[in-house]
Design an enzyme around this catalytic site. Sequence first.
Site, PDB file in Angstrom:
ATOM      1  N   VAL A  52       0.804  -1.221   0.000  1.00 29.54           N
ATOM      2  CA  VAL A  52       0.000   0.000   0.000  1.00 29.54           C
ATOM      3  C   VAL A  52       0.841   1.276   0.000  1.00 29.54           C
ATOM      4  O   VAL A  52       0.284   2.370  -0.097  1.00 29.54           O
ATOM      5  CB  VAL A  52      -0.965   0.036   1.205  1.00 29.54           C
ATOM      6  CG1 VAL A  52      -2.036  -1.028   1.064  1.00 29.54           C
ATOM      7  CG2 VAL A  52      -0.212  -0.107   2.520  1.00 29.54           C
ATOM      8  N   TYR A  53       2.148   1.170   0.106  1.00 29.41           N
ATOM      9  CA  TYR A  53       2.970   2.375   0.051  1.00 29.41           C
ATOM     10  C   TYR A  53       2.876   2.967  -1.349  1.00 29.41           C
ATOM     11  O   TYR A  53       3.247   2.322  -2.335  1.00 29.41           O
ATOM     12  CB  TYR A  53       4.429   2.066   0.385  1.00 29.41           C
ATOM     13  CG  TYR A  53       4.698   1.653   1.817  1.00 29.41           C
ATOM     14  CD1 TYR A  53       3.706   1.692   2.787  1.00 29.41           C
ATOM     15  CD2 TYR A  53       5.968   1.217   2.209  1.00 29.41           C
ATOM     16  CE1 TYR A  53       3.951   1.318   4.093  1.00 29.41           C
ATOM     17  CE2 TYR A  53       6.227   0.841   3.518  1.00 29.41           C
ATOM     18  CZ  TYR A  53       5.214   0.892   4.457  1.00 29.41           C
ATOM     19  OH  TYR A  53       5.469   0.506   5.754  1.00 29.41           O
TER      20      TYR A  53
END
Length: 328
Positions: A52-53
Amino acid sequence: MDHRHLGRTGLRVSRLGLGTLTWTRDIGEQDASELLKTFWEAGGSLVDTADVYADGGAEYLLGRLIGSVVPREDLVIATKAGSVPDPYRRFDGSRGHLLAALDASLERLGTDHVDLWQLHAYDPVTPLEETLQALDMAVASGRARYVGVSNLCGWQLAKAATWQLGAPGARVRLASTQMEYSLLQRGVEREVLPAALDLGIALLPSSPLGRGVLTGKYRQGAVPADSRGASDQLAPFVAPYLDEAAGRIVDAVSIAADGLAVTPLQVALAWVRDRPGVGAPIVGARTARQLGEALSVEDLSLPQEIRQALDDVSAPEHRYPDHDWSSL
């Protein structure tokens, strides 16, 4: 850089890790390349990321640099899965989601396996045994070499680790747990760290510099224009550590740094690196200069008197039924 075994496993990692939370979002390919090369040349191996970065952008950028900048075999690549961009369900620990997320991570990273695959957070909806089965399947299929967790409280960590240890050979031992830990955030010492120590699980501290506050850059109310505290997106992340109590700890770190002729960053990082149970603090440097300062802590060992003084000024308040409550 020295290397350590990650928990009670055969995996060895550098005792500092490189974080990629802001890659793609704030750090472009050229700067990321310089960071990764600087880290590798200093003997660093552990590089931490998550699916999710930057909505997968951090993994994609790291994948572009693997091989062209640093040999794949020299890195211990750690990523996470389980967080989802859904306001109604922040975490998805279902077997289907996790294994699909792992496949997507491998494609972005351009590799056939990750060295450490971590559950990003606890999903209260999915049965824990289903979540953990995904970790076992990832290792059995060769897509992950080792597994860990992140952001689990004490009872959740103990439950997960005990489940994995309950069927040796069939289930994979947890190698690590990633949690925020610094002189400004010692909450893990109440239950998470004692559980990890007892179960042979290494702690990977995130935000080991107190979200940047322990560098001393925010002393006396200063907020540098190029700091996270001045960023619209990250200012709320820094704000909780700008209170009076944090200021006293930062002042103590700065006094210790002056006495040792080093920087506050080096003192704060050396303190957390050498805490019992710590595997490798994850450093999220924005520039090669910042990273170089963090890497120079390899040569620093805090004297016992300074460690004790920092312990005292930052000591968390233990109350029943925290561990060691019987001494109160």
